[in-house]
Design a protein around this motif. Structure first.
Motif, PDB file in Angstrom:
ATOM      1  N   ALA A 110      52.120 -18.523 -40.539  1.00 47.84           N
ATOM      2  CA  ALA A 110      50.723 -18.407 -40.027  1.00 47.84           C
ATOM      3  C   ALA A 110      50.106 -19.610 -40.768  1.00 47.84           C
ATOM      4  O   ALA A 110      50.604 -20.293 -41.935  1.00 47.84           O
ATOM      5  CB  ALA A 110      50.247 -17.255 -40.755  1.00 47.84           C
TER       6      ALA A 110
ATOM      7  N   GLY B 102      46.208 -22.124 -40.606  1.00 50.64           N
ATOM      8  CA  GLY B 102      45.402 -23.000 -39.535  1.00 50.64           C
ATOM      9  C   GLY B 102      45.544 -24.360 -40.203  1.00 50.64           C
ATOM     10  O   GLY B 102      46.325 -24.850 -41.168  1.00 50.64           O
TER      11      GLY B 102
ATOM     12  N   GLU C  53      58.150 -18.006 -30.619  1.00 51.51           N
ATOM     13  CA  GLU C  53      57.486 -17.463 -31.824  1.00 51.51           C
ATOM     14  C   GLU C  53      58.211 -17.915 -33.064  1.00 51.51           C
ATOM     15  O   GLU C  53      58.011 -17.806 -34.491  1.00 51.51           O
ATOM     16  CB  GLU C  53      57.671 -15.951 -31.882  1.00 51.51           C
ATOM     17  CG  GLU C  53      56.473 -15.214 -30.753  1.00 51.51           C
ATOM     18  CD  GLU C  53      56.927 -15.303 -29.569  1.00 51.51           C
ATOM     19  OE1 GLU C  53      55.592 -15.204 -29.000  1.00 51.51           O
ATOM     20  OE2 GLU C  53      57.884 -15.488 -29.242  1.00 51.51           O
TER      21      GLU C  53
ATOM     22  N   LEU D  87      44.101 -24.757 -26.858  1.00 48.87           N
ATOM     23  CA  LEU D  87      44.314 -23.890 -28.202  1.00 48.87           C
ATOM     24  C   LEU D  87      44.759 -24.660 -29.229  1.00 48.87           C
ATOM     25  O   LEU D  87      45.194 -25.930 -29.329  1.00 48.87           O
ATOM     26  CB  LEU D  87      45.750 -22.856 -27.722  1.00 48.87           C
ATOM     27  CG  LEU D  87      45.375 -22.022 -26.585  1.00 48.87           C
ATOM     28  CD1 LEU D  87      46.635 -21.496 -26.143  1.00 48.87           C
ATOM     29  CD2 LEU D  87      44.572 -20.977 -27.215  1.00 48.87           C
TER      30      LEU D  87
ATOM     31  N   ALA E 181      48.108 -23.848 -34.579  1.00 51.73           N
ATOM     32  CA  ALA E 181      48.229 -22.612 -35.095  1.00 51.73           C
ATOM     33  C   ALA E 181      48.394 -21.705 -34.001  1.00 51.73           C
ATOM     34  O   ALA E 181      49.276 -20.611 -34.413  1.00 51.73           O
ATOM     35  CB  ALA E 181      47.089 -21.992 -36.166  1.00 51.73           C
ATOM     36  N   ARG E 182      48.208 -21.802 -32.835  1.00 50.72           N
ATOM     37  CA  ARG E 182      48.599 -20.691 -31.907  1.00 50.72           C
ATOM     38  C   ARG E 182      49.527 -21.457 -30.740  1.00 50.72           C
ATOM     39  O   ARG E 182      49.543 -21.421 -29.631  1.00 50.72           O
ATOM     40  CB  ARG E 182      47.008 -20.325 -30.837  1.00 50.72           C
ATOM     41  CG  ARG E 182      46.299 -19.578 -31.976  1.00 50.72           C
ATOM     42  CD  ARG E 182      45.227 -19.270 -31.335  1.00 50.72           C
ATOM     43  NE  ARG E 182      45.039 -18.622 -30.084  1.00 50.72           N
ATOM     44  CZ  ARG E 182      43.967 -18.263 -29.227  1.00 50.72           C
ATOM     45  NH1 ARG E 182      42.661 -18.861 -29.469  1.00 50.72           N
ATOM     46  NH2 ARG E 182      44.285 -17.587 -28.171  1.00 50.72           N
ATOM     47  N   ILE E 183      50.431 -22.257 -31.336  1.00 54.78           N
ATOM     48  CA  ILE E 183      51.335 -22.892 -30.544  1.00 54.78           C
ATOM     49  C   ILE E 183      52.406 -21.958 -29.631  1.00 54.78           C
ATOM     50  O   ILE E 183      52.534 -22.183 -28.660  1.00 54.78           O
ATOM     51  CB  ILE E 183      52.442 -23.684 -31.547  1.00 54.78           C
ATOM     52  CG1 ILE E 183      53.448 -24.338 -30.458  1.00 54.78           C
ATOM     53  CG2 ILE E 183      53.036 -23.089 -32.537  1.00 54.78           C
ATOM     54  CD1 ILE E 183      52.553 -25.463 -29.660  1.00 54.78           C
ATOM     55  N   ALA E 184      52.762 -20.547 -30.443  1.00 52.93           N
ATOM     56  CA  ALA E 184      53.414 -19.749 -29.445  1.00 52.93           C
ATOM     57  C   ALA E 184      52.827 -19.337 -28.135  1.00 52.93           C
ATOM     58  O   ALA E 184      53.359 -19.307 -27.139  1.00 52.93           O
ATOM     59  CB  ALA E 184      53.832 -18.687 -30.292  1.00 52.93           C
ATOM     60  N   GLU E 185      51.437 -19.262 -28.294  1.00 51.85           N
ATOM     61  CA  GLU E 185      50.787 -18.564 -27.323  1.00 51.85           C
ATOM     62  C   GLU E 185      50.769 -19.717 -26.168  1.00 51.85           C
ATOM     63  O   GLU E 185      50.766 -19.448 -24.646  1.00 51.85           O
ATOM     64  CB  GLU E 185      49.308 -17.929 -27.996  1.00 51.85           C
ATOM     65  CG  GLU E 185      48.412 -17.664 -26.684  1.00 51.85           C
ATOM     66  CD  GLU E 185      47.029 -17.352 -27.234  1.00 51.85           C
ATOM     67  OE1 GLU E 185      46.138 -17.138 -26.488  1.00 51.85           O
ATOM     68  OE2 GLU E 185      46.961 -17.104 -28.550  1.00 51.85           O
ATOM     69  N   ALA E 186      50.429 -20.907 -26.757  1.00 56.02           N
ATOM     70  CA  ALA E 186      50.304 -22.120 -25.950  1.00 56.02           C
ATOM     71  C   ALA E 186      51.427 -22.356 -25.076  1.00 56.02           C
ATOM     72  O   ALA E 186      51.603 -22.466 -23.903  1.00 56.02           O
ATOM     73  CB  ALA E 186      49.987 -23.431 -26.509  1.00 56.02           C
TER      74      ALA E 186
ATOM     75  N   ARG F 288      54.116 -19.985 -24.488  1.00 60.30           N
ATOM     76  CA  ARG F 288      54.085 -19.256 -23.432  1.00 60.30           C
ATOM     77  C   ARG F 288      53.429 -19.053 -22.239  1.00 60.30           C
ATOM     78  O   ARG F 288      53.784 -19.096 -20.891  1.00 60.30           O
ATOM     79  CB  ARG F 288      53.803 -17.716 -23.945  1.00 60.30           C
ATOM     80  CG  ARG F 288      55.002 -17.142 -24.978  1.00 60.30           C
ATOM     81  CD  ARG F 288      55.342 -15.826 -25.040  1.00 60.30           C
ATOM     82  NE  ARG F 288      56.419 -15.588 -26.037  1.00 60.30           N
ATOM     83  CZ  ARG F 288      57.811 -15.469 -25.711  1.00 60.30           C
ATOM     84  NH1 ARG F 288      58.283 -16.010 -24.371  1.00 60.30           N
ATOM     85  NH2 ARG F 288      58.705 -15.260 -26.274  1.00 60.30           N
TER      86      ARG F 288
ATOM     87  N   LEU G 158      46.756 -28.891 -26.872  1.00 52.64           N
ATOM     88  CA  LEU G 158      46.557 -28.416 -28.090  1.00 52.64           C
ATOM     89  C   LEU G 158      45.618 -29.239 -28.872  1.00 52.64           C
ATOM     90  O   LEU G 158      45.197 -30.512 -28.705  1.00 52.64           O
ATOM     91  CB  LEU G 158      47.960 -28.362 -28.834  1.00 52.64           C
ATOM     92  CG  LEU G 158      49.059 -27.660 -28.226  1.00 52.64           C
ATOM     93  CD1 LEU G 158      50.380 -28.069 -28.754  1.00 52.64           C
ATOM     94  CD2 LEU G 158      48.772 -26.166 -28.524  1.00 52.64           C
TER      95      LEU G 158
END
Length: 348
Positions: free
Chosen positions: A3, A5, A23, A323, A326-331, A333, A346
């Motif tokens: 986790a 930023g 993840e 995105l 820090a939200r790379i997993a969401e990006a 997916r 990103l």
């Protein structure tokens, strides 16, 4: 994923430690890298998730480095510092660069010879969508297939990162465009003037032959495998197949190189046959190792053409989502979901 930023005072980068789910990507913090002789340090404003990174996290991208490494095929940002021998006037300039890897970071060091200025009026995220995707589309359309006004072309994945740019450039060149995509994207394609074909519910070769009984003048195929065979069979005399990937094997096990080598061998065999059609395998990095200066000049000239097309309105950058790192997993997916049009971008 770790986790945290980004930090204005230091480096933040995304590390791919091995074959992991999204993840499993890691955030790593450190010092901002300094520019060496002939280099610049870029403060990243936008990078993106390309199909290449989707393959890399599976260990299936041709010629990817060993794990662990920082992915990121391209980026846009401001020059933060220059190294010895580099014009200090570049500091503060917004530039674009292809990196192949390393772009998923708040700060990136590249050779000054590899940066291309981004014209005023084009935002960082907009420019990012047309760096590797725009160069790929431009070179395939104009340097390989040499599409002309009045011709008919087939674009597989017309809603994808490369496909959205390719469609717009082909239309600007005066071509008729047939594009494969799932049904959810058809209205948007029709609005652009594209004839959509649903690759999930329709027999693509049969449908394309109905639309172009004499064959199409060019096919742009990122799917590979059996799709490349169908694409070759859809060409009119004098037509060109430009193959630029093997997306159909993304989730397969085993060697990531073997499907590409098989594809290249098949294209070579077709070209050896007595026919009036041409088949190409497109590799954006071709020529870099043995003719670096000519490669850089070609990349710079072609990206300048793409940026000019954006300024004219021939290309409308397609941003699927923006995105933070820090939200790379969401990006990742989202980019892999097949539900979006354009590119997932990103920012730091």
């Amino acid at each position: 994923m770790n986790a945290g930023g980004t930090s204005a005072g230091g480096l933040v980068e995304v590390v791919l430690p091995g074959k992991v789910e999204p993840e499993g990507l890691e955030l790593r913090h450190g010092d901002i890298p300094g520019a060496g002789p002939g280099q610049v340090t870029i403060a990243m404003e936008a990078t993106g998730v390309s199909f290449a990174e989707q393959q890399m996290r599976r260990g299936r991208y041709f010629d990817q480095p060993p794990f662990p490494f920082v992915p990121g095929y391209d980026l846009v940002g401001r020059v933060l510092a220059v190294g010895e021998g580099v014009d200090a006037g570049l500091v503060g300039l917004r530039v674009a660069a292809m990196t192949k890897v390393g772009g998923w970071a708040s700060h990136v060091v590249v050779d000054a010879a590899d940066i291309v200025p981004v014209p005023e009026g084009i935002g960082a995220a907009e420019a990012e969508t047309v760096v590797v995707n725009g160069i790929t589309a431009w070179q395939m359309l104009h340097r390989k297939a040499r599409v002309r006004a009045g011709q008919t072309v087939l674009v597989h994945g017309a809603n994808g990162g490369v496909g959205t740019v390719l469609v717009q450039l082909a239309l600007a060149a005066g071509a008729k465009v047939v594009g494969t995509a799932s049904a959810r994207h058809h209205d948007a394609l029709r609005a652009q003037g594209v004839v959509p074909v649903d690759y999930r519910t329709e027999d693509v070769p049969t449908r394309v032959r109905m639309l172009a009984p004499g064959g199409v003048d060019a096919v742009f195929d990122h799917v590979g495998a059996d799709s490349a065979v169908d694409s070759w069979g859809l060409l009119a005399p004098g037509g060109a197949l430009v193959s630029y990937g093997s997306a159909s094997t993304r989730d397969d096990e085993g060697s990531g190189s073997w499907p590409i080598l098989m594809l290249i061998g098949r294209l070579w065999l077709w070209n050896a046959l007595p026919n009036r059609r041409r088949a190409y395998f497109f590799n954006i990095w071709a020529g870099r190792k043995h003719a670096k200066n000519r490669f850089r000049a070609r990349i710079g000239a072609d990206l300048a053409q793409v940026f000019a097309a954006v300024q004219r309105g021939d290309i409308t950058p397609r941003i699927a989502a923006e995105l933070p790192l820090a939200r790379i997993a969401e990006a990742v997916r989202l980019a892999e979901s097949g539900t979006v049009a354009g590119k997932v971008v990103l920012n730091p």
